[in-house]
Write a protein that holds these residues in place. Structure first.
Motif, PDB file in Angstrom:
ATOM      1  N   GLY A   1       0.829  -1.210   0.000  1.00 19.05           N
ATOM      2  CA  GLY A   1       0.000   0.000   0.000  1.00 19.05           C
ATOM      3  C   GLY A   1       0.856   1.250   0.000  1.00 19.05           C
ATOM      4  N   LEU A   2       1.882   1.271   0.806  1.00 14.24           N
ATOM      5  CA  LEU A   2       2.792   2.409   0.864  1.00 14.24           C
ATOM      6  C   LEU A   2       3.489   2.613  -0.478  1.00 14.24           C
ATOM      7  N   ALA A   3       3.952   1.534  -1.083  1.00 15.50           N
ATOM      8  CA  ALA A   3       4.649   1.632  -2.367  1.00 15.50           C
ATOM      9  C   ALA A   3       3.723   2.158  -3.454  1.00 15.50           C
ATOM     10  N   SER A   4       2.476   1.695  -3.487  1.00 11.53           N
ATOM     11  CA  SER A   4       1.554   2.187  -4.519  1.00 11.53           C
ATOM     12  C   SER A   4       1.261   3.669  -4.331  1.00 11.53           C
ATOM     13  N   LYS A   5       1.148   4.112  -3.091  1.00 14.64           N
ATOM     14  CA  LYS A   5       0.926   5.542  -2.822  1.00 14.64           C
ATOM     15  C   LYS A   5       2.127   6.368  -3.287  1.00 14.64           C
TER      16      LYS A   5
END
Length: 87
Positions: A26-30
């Motif tokens: 999730g952090l990487a996609s953001k």
């Protein structure tokens, strides 16, 4: 798969399984500026949506993982230009 993705319009949405590496994904996609959809098993959604909700744009809660193959859910993910990242 490639034929399906060619039909997508706009940016893809990253489909994330509510598992051990969902927070990192999730952090990487953001960071990449991409929307994401968390698919999480009922009973585990609080961990992700209340405690880490800022990392996920939306969620689909399933009773069992096999529901990921239900036509209705697959259609939703396709409408969101979803690309599954096996995390």
């Amino acid at each position: 798969m490639q034929q399906l993705v060619e039909e997508y319009t706009g940016k893809p949405a990253i489909i994330i399984f509510g598992s051990h590496s969902a927070i990192e994904t999730g952090l990487a996609s953001k960071k990449m500026g991409l929307r994401n959809v968390l698919v999480v098993k009922k009973g585990r959604e609080r961990q992700y949506l209340e405690e880490q909700g800022h990392l996920f744009d939306e969620a689909i809660v399933v009773d069992e993982w096999k529901q990921m193959l239900d036509t209705a859910i697959l259609k939703k993910l396709q409408e969101k230009n979803g690309i599954v990242i096996p995390n």
